[in-house]
Design a protein around this motif. Structure first.
Motif, short mmCIF file in Angstrom:
data_model
loop_
_atom_site.label_atom_id
_atom_site.label_comp_id
_atom_site.label_asym_id
_atom_site.label_seq_id
_atom_site.Cartn_x
_atom_site.Cartn_y
_atom_site.Cartn_z
N TYR A 233 -67.84 62.24 -37.07
CA TYR A 233 -67.17 61.63 -38.19
C TYR A 233 -68.03 60.80 -39.19
N LYS A 234 -69.10 60.10 -38.52
CA LYS A 234 -69.79 59.28 -39.28
C LYS A 234 -70.75 60.20 -40.08
N ASN A 235 -70.94 61.39 -39.65
CA ASN A 235 -71.75 62.38 -40.60
C ASN A 235 -71.09 63.33 -41.27
N THR A 236 -69.74 62.84 -41.63
CA THR A 236 -68.71 63.72 -42.34
C THR A 236 -68.45 65.02 -41.69
N LYS A 237 -68.48 65.14 -40.67
CA LYS A 237 -68.30 66.45 -39.76
C LYS A 237 -66.80 66.29 -39.45
N ASN A 238 -65.73 66.08 -40.36
CA ASN A 238 -64.29 65.76 -39.90
C ASN A 238 -63.83 66.60 -38.86
N SER A 239 -63.81 67.92 -39.21
CA SER A 239 -62.90 68.90 -38.38
C SER A 239 -63.71 68.97 -36.87
N GLU A 240 -64.93 68.67 -36.74
CA GLU A 240 -65.71 68.73 -35.39
C GLU A 240 -65.09 67.35 -34.75
N ALA A 241 -65.13 66.36 -35.54
CA ALA A 241 -64.88 64.84 -34.86
C ALA A 241 -63.15 65.04 -34.47
N TRP A 242 -62.43 65.92 -35.00
CA TRP A 242 -61.00 65.81 -34.71
C TRP A 242 -60.86 67.00 -33.38
N ARG A 243 -61.82 67.84 -33.49
CA ARG A 243 -61.66 68.57 -32.27
C ARG A 243 -61.98 67.66 -30.76
N HIS A 244 -63.15 66.96 -31.20
CA HIS A 244 -63.87 66.29 -29.99
C HIS A 244 -62.64 65.25 -29.67
N MET A 245 -61.91 64.52 -30.40
CA MET A 245 -60.82 63.50 -30.24
C MET A 245 -59.62 64.04 -29.47
N THR A 246 -59.37 65.19 -30.26
CA THR A 246 -58.15 65.73 -29.70
C THR A 246 -58.38 66.24 -28.07
N GLN A 247 -59.37 66.70 -27.80
CA GLN A 247 -59.90 67.09 -26.40
C GLN A 247 -59.93 66.07 -25.60
N ALA A 248 -60.59 64.85 -26.05
CA ALA A 248 -60.66 63.66 -25.15
C ALA A 248 -59.20 62.96 -24.85
N LEU A 249 -58.26 63.02 -25.96
CA LEU A 249 -56.88 62.58 -25.59
C LEU A 249 -56.18 63.50 -24.65
N LYS A 250 -56.29 64.88 -24.71
CA LYS A 250 -55.78 66.11 -24.05
C LYS A 250 -56.38 65.87 -22.47
N MET A 251 -57.73 65.30 -22.29
CA MET A 251 -58.39 65.20 -21.05
C MET A 251 -57.75 63.89 -20.53
N ALA A 252 -57.61 62.90 -20.98
CA ALA A 252 -57.70 61.59 -20.43
C ALA A 252 -56.61 60.83 -21.35
N PRO A 253 -55.31 61.07 -21.39
CA PRO A 253 -54.13 60.35 -21.82
C PRO A 253 -53.70 58.98 -21.22
N ASP A 254 -54.21 58.78 -20.03
CA ASP A 254 -53.84 57.52 -19.51
C ASP A 254 -55.18 56.60 -19.60
N ASN A 255 -56.15 57.06 -20.09
CA ASN A 255 -57.26 56.15 -20.18
C ASN A 255 -57.12 55.31 -21.48
N LEU A 256 -57.29 54.01 -21.17
CA LEU A 256 -56.91 53.13 -22.09
C LEU A 256 -58.22 53.05 -23.30
N SER A 257 -59.20 53.22 -22.65
CA SER A 257 -60.33 53.09 -23.64
C SER A 257 -60.31 54.51 -24.51
N VAL A 258 -60.14 55.42 -24.06
CA VAL A 258 -60.03 56.65 -24.87
C VAL A 258 -58.93 56.55 -25.84
N VAL A 259 -57.77 56.31 -25.57
CA VAL A 259 -56.97 56.01 -26.31
C VAL A 259 -57.04 55.25 -27.69
N LEU A 260 -57.70 54.22 -27.12
CA LEU A 260 -57.86 52.97 -28.25
C LEU A 260 -58.89 53.73 -29.24
N HIS A 261 -59.91 54.23 -28.69
CA HIS A 261 -61.13 54.95 -29.41
C HIS A 261 -60.42 56.20 -30.57
N VAL A 262 -59.52 56.92 -29.83
CA VAL A 262 -58.87 58.02 -30.78
C VAL A 262 -58.06 57.49 -31.65
#
Length: 444
Positions: A233-262
């Motif tokens: 995201y910080k390097n304007t690769k937004n589609s890649e940023a969304w891919r990583h964030m969506t994957q993180a949320l899918k993998m750890a929907p109960d992880n508070l730190s992950v959810v807050l970051h996403v």
């Protein structure tokens, strides 16, 4: 040797033995370097979640919060958490070295000499049962707990954490934990070094390269995806940023730190409804998370701004509701309470806002960063709600005199510059004030 000399000798020997113990008390973790309230809240919220811990991770969390409690001056509570840490491993193995060491220190500080000596001996028993390969090396369990504690504690201890991970990788280059730890340390260090206007390129970033290596070794680690998403995201690769964030949320929907970051990422992308959906779902699992309530309040506020209705009573009402919850759950966190005062003002509850500001200013031992935020927000209140630009300027100046202890310093400078831009004589000697600050900087 008389009794007095004998007691002093025994005390000195005990103190020397304590200094040799590998534990939080001997790792140079200084309370003035960390935000103890934030660490305490974060750890308490994590322990409150109904989640499974791998290996001895829960024991480590209890150890760490026990040490934080000590730094805050609550040794009885520290002891309670350390006893819980001891129960996690049922007094067995190398995982107990740090726990026994912490217990020895707390008991000693509380004047419990016998209990302290007992725990010192327990450390030695473990070391005899599991001897180190060499006198200069520590057990992996100790090194691991030390490195992660340094990484969690403060930005001032990131470099030391990185050095431990690097040293460990020299012996085992493909170790999953060491690679992940180094990736996280590099990510945080790059975040300190580079501002939004000056960033290392995505392809050249040592943190990105290490995060990619760590992901290959640890593909189920959702936080690696989060950090890669933020780097993208910080390097304007937004589609890649969304891919990583969506994957993180899918993998750890109960992880508070992950959810807050996403959710914070979604907020930056101005997807406030999506962020609220994620946060409100998490709130069902962690209803007493002050960090969750704060982020939810922020999204309601930004959503009102997005629809160009900053005084929308419904959205502001939701925002206030969650900020009041933050204040009740975490009264030691000043910033969201300052935001609450401003939201009261936006709802035209001026008396309530003034009362809140006064109450917060009267708190003892306000940190410079908190005081700076108070002056900035109170200045905003004076200028935008009460129409007193002169009073606002006075508070922006007071905030800047505290030095750049937080980003609020730059916010106040920008506000003063806007006043200067107005074509009129009455600029409250702002230019003279700026010149005095430059003179002070040169004198240092």
């Amino acid at each position: 040797m008389n009794c007095g000399k004998k007691e002093r000798a025994e005390k000195e020997m005990s103190e020397e033995n304590l200094k040799l113990l590998p534990c939080h008390f001997t790792w140079g973790l200084l309370k003035e370097d960390a935000d103890l309230n934030f660490l305490k809240v974060k750890l308490h919220e994590k322990l409150a979640m109904e989640c499974s811990y791998e290996g001895n991770r829960k024991q480590r969390e209890l150890n760490f919060i026990g040490f934080i409690k000590h730094l805050q001056g609550f040794n009885n509570e520290a002891l309670q958490h350390l006893e819980l840490a001891k129960e996690e491993q049922n007094n067995r193995g190398r995982d107990m070295i740090v726990t026994y060491g912490n217990l020895a220190w707390v008991h000693s500080l509380m004047g419990n000499v016998t209990e302290s000596e007992t725990n010192i001996e327990r450390v030695h028993e473990v070391l005899r049962a599991f001897p180190n390969p060499s006198p200069t090396e520590h057990h992996r369990e100790v090194l691991s707990e030390k490195a992660w504690s340094l990484l969690k504690f403060s930005k001032k201890t990131y470099i030391r954490a990185k050095e431990i991970f690097l040293e460990a990788l020299q012996k085992d280059p493909d170790d999953t934990e060491w690679n992940t730890g180094l990736a996280f340390a590099l990510f945080r260090l790059e975040g300190l070094k580079f501002s939004q206007y000056k960033r290392v390129g995505f392809e050249e970033s040592p943190a990105v390269l290490q995060l990619k290596k760590a992901l290959k070794l640890d593909p189920k680690n959702a936080m690696i995806h989060v950090y890669l998403g933020l780097k993208s995201y910080k390097n304007t690769k937004n589609s890649e940023a969304w891919r990583h964030m969506t994957q993180a949320l899918k993998m750890a929907p109960d992880n508070l730190s992950v959810v807050l970051h996403v959710a914070k990422f979604m907020k930056k992308e101005k997807e406030y409804d999506a962020a609220l959906e994620v946060l409100l779902e998490m709130l069902k699992k962690a209803p007493d998370s002050s960090r969750l309530h704060h982020e939810i309040a922020n999204n309601y506020r930004w959503k009102a701004m997005q629809i160009k209705d900053t005084h929308n009573p419904e959205l502001l009402g939701f925002c206030v509701q969650h900020l009041e919850k933050v204040a009740s759950l975490n009264p030691g966190h000043i910033f969201p309470q300052l935001e609450l005062a401003l939201r009261y003002a936006e709802l035209k509850q001026t008396t309530k806002a003034e009362q809140k500001f006064t109450e917060l200013f009267a708190l003892p031992d306000l940190k410079p960063a908190d005081l700076q935020a108070w002056h900035r927000m109170y200045g905003d209140f004076k200028q935008y709600r009460l129409g007193s630009e002169k009073a606002a300027v006075d508070h922006y100046k007071k905030a800047m005199r505290l030095g750049p202890v937080s980003t609020e310093w730059f916010s106040c400078r920008n506000r003063l510059r806007k006043v200067l831009e107005k074509s009129r004589r009455d600029t409250y000697e702002i230019q003279t004030f700026f010149e005095s600050l430059n003179t002070e900087d040169k004198d240092k």
